[in-house]
Design a protein around this motif. Structure first.
Motif, PDB file in Angstrom:
ATOM      1  N   GLN A 171      96.230  19.729  52.947  1.00 16.99           N
ATOM      2  CA  GLN A 171      96.601  18.784  53.847  1.00 16.99           C
ATOM      3  C   GLN A 171      98.135  19.481  54.470  1.00 16.99           C
TER       4      GLN A 171
ATOM      5  N   TYR B  44     101.805  18.415  56.383  1.00 20.23           N
ATOM      6  CA  TYR B  44     102.829  17.387  56.702  1.00 20.23           C
ATOM      7  C   TYR B  44     103.951  17.622  57.432  1.00 20.23           C
TER       8      TYR B  44
ATOM      9  N   GLN C  65     108.164  16.884  57.745  1.00 16.59           N
ATOM     10  CA  GLN C  65     109.323  16.259  57.330  1.00 16.59           C
ATOM     11  C   GLN C  65     110.504  16.455  58.112  1.00 16.59           C
TER      12      GLN C  65
ATOM     13  N   PRO D 124     107.701  12.585  54.351  1.00 16.29           N
ATOM     14  CA  PRO D 124     106.535  13.489  54.891  1.00 16.29           C
ATOM     15  C   PRO D 124     105.558  12.425  55.673  1.00 16.29           C
TER      16      PRO D 124
ATOM     17  N   PHE E  90     101.844  12.644  57.653  1.00 16.66           N
ATOM     18  CA  PHE E  90     100.732  13.426  57.549  1.00 16.66           C
ATOM     19  C   PHE E  90     100.181  13.851  58.999  1.00 16.66           C
TER      20      PHE E  90
ATOM     21  N   LEU F 115      94.102  17.226  57.864  1.00 21.92           N
ATOM     22  CA  LEU F 115      93.543  17.531  56.640  1.00 21.92           C
ATOM     23  C   LEU F 115      92.306  18.502  57.006  1.00 21.92           C
TER      24      LEU F 115
ATOM     25  N   LEU G 295     105.082  21.029  55.652  1.00 25.18           N
ATOM     26  CA  LEU G 295     104.503  21.041  54.492  1.00 25.18           C
ATOM     27  C   LEU G 295     103.119  21.206  54.079  1.00 25.18           C
TER      28      LEU G 295
ATOM     29  N   LYS H 195      96.771  13.449  42.809  1.00 18.01           N
ATOM     30  CA  LYS H 195      97.845  13.634  43.553  1.00 18.01           C
ATOM     31  C   LYS H 195      97.780  14.844  44.526  1.00 18.01           C
ATOM     32  N   ILE H 196      98.743  15.053  45.571  1.00 22.78           N
ATOM     33  CA  ILE H 196      98.851  16.130  46.347  1.00 22.78           C
ATOM     34  C   ILE H 196     100.033  16.747  45.661  1.00 22.78           C
ATOM     35  N   ILE H 197     100.175  18.108  46.017  1.00 22.65           N
ATOM     36  CA  ILE H 197     101.267  19.254  45.557  1.00 22.65           C
ATOM     37  C   ILE H 197     101.897  19.753  46.684  1.00 22.65           C
ATOM     38  N   PHE H 198     103.155  19.559  46.819  1.00 20.34           N
ATOM     39  CA  PHE H 198     103.878  20.054  48.153  1.00 20.34           C
ATOM     40  C   PHE H 198     104.389  21.671  47.670  1.00 20.34           C
ATOM     41  N   GLY H 199     104.552  22.377  48.683  1.00 19.52           N
ATOM     42  CA  GLY H 199     105.033  23.549  48.736  1.00 19.52           C
ATOM     43  C   GLY H 199     106.443  23.252  49.081  1.00 19.52           C
TER      44      GLY H 199
ATOM     45  N   TYR I 112     101.690   6.184  45.021  1.00 17.99           N
ATOM     46  CA  TYR I 112     102.285   7.243  44.255  1.00 17.99           C
ATOM     47  C   TYR I 112     103.985   6.998  44.468  1.00 17.99           C
TER      48      TYR I 112
ATOM     49  N   TYR J 181     106.845   9.929  44.671  1.00 17.82           N
ATOM     50  CA  TYR J 181     107.535  11.336  44.724  1.00 17.82           C
ATOM     51  C   TYR J 181     108.922  11.123  44.693  1.00 17.82           C
TER      52      TYR J 181
ATOM     53  N   VAL K 188     109.583  18.303  47.459  1.00 18.03           N
ATOM     54  CA  VAL K 188     109.086  17.038  47.292  1.00 18.03           C
ATOM     55  C   VAL K 188     108.283  17.272  45.776  1.00 18.03           C
TER      56      VAL K 188
ATOM     57  N   TYR L  43      98.064  10.863  53.007  1.00 18.62           N
ATOM     58  CA  TYR L  43      99.083   9.968  52.440  1.00 18.62           C
ATOM     59  C   TYR L  43     100.025   9.418  53.622  1.00 18.62           C
TER      60      TYR L  43
END
Lengths: 110, 111
Positions: free
Chosen positions: A34, A36, A38, A44, A46, A49, A89, A97-101, B33, B35, B43, B100
């Motif tokens: 995904q 995003y 910000q 963030p 969306f 995807l 992002l 979950k999703i993981i952000f860079g 969730y 965060y 994040v 999300y």
């Protein structure tokens, strides 16, 4: 461990040009990814995807590609505008979950 | 367009105090969730919640943290004994499937 890298912390692009942001991931093979946006002090938002069986996805001036061989996703904004200035992002999935860079701060210069 | 609502927008608390951050997710979403984002950093995932129980939690989410969905609409994050390093923006998010939706966040400052 799973690692996400976005190509640069900051990117300056002249208005009207195409901005290209890179996301590389290592140590796993996500089924989707995904993207995003910000803005400072905000959550963030969306954008897109893309799944592993999709090479490319478009939404208005946005385009995302997903190369599972290179373990890389590219995010393009065409005809960029100052209002596109934000942090972008990349977010592949973890288990639940999703993981952000860290993101790339994009500045579109008028 | 449906929104995730978070309250309060700002919270200042003394070290050692308990805080409760509140969220109203989108009504037909199933996954929830929390965060957090420390100033200038990425994040970070804290916890995911599905079917009235925690489905995953990060190393950050230790015993001082807890989550609850006390009724059909609210989703809360409780920090029992706040530390200085808990100062951050806390974001609630929800999804049904796919992307999300995040709230605008609660800025928590521990002094």
């Amino acid at each position: 461990s799973q690692k996400i890298e976005q190509n640069s912390e900051a990117l300056n692009i002249q208005e009207g040009k195409t901005a290209t942001l890179t996301c590389n991931y290592t140590n796993y093979s996500p089924a989707y990814l995904q993207w995003y946006r910000q803005d400072p002090g905000r959550g963030p938002v969306f954008l897109l995807l893309i799944r592993e069986n999709e090479k490319e996805k478009r939404k208005e001036r946005l385009k995302v590609t997903f190369d599972t061989t290179l373990k890389q996703s590219l995010f393009h904004i065409t005809a960029s505008q100052p209002a596109d200035s934000a942090t972008y992002l990349c977010a592949p999935p973890g288990d639940d979950k999703i993981i952000f860079g860290k993101g790339t701060r994009l500045h579109i210069l008028p | 367009e449906p929104e995730v609502t978070q309250t309060p927008s700002h919270q200042v608390t003394q070290m050692g105090q308990e805080v409760i951050l509140r969220c109203v997710p989108i009504s037909n979403h199933l996954y929830f969730y929390w965060y957090r984002q420390i100033l200038g950093q990425k994040v970070e995932f804290l916890v995911s919640f599905y079917n009235n129980e925690i489905s995953e939690k990060s190393e950050i989410f230790d015993d001082q943290f807890s989550v609850e969905r006390p009724d059909g609409s609210n989703f809360t994050l409780k920090i029992r004994s706040t530390k200085l390093e808990d100062s951050a923006m806390y974001f609630c998010a929800s999804t049904r499937t796919g992307g999300y939706t995040f709230g605008s966040g609660t800025r928590l400052t521990v002094v």
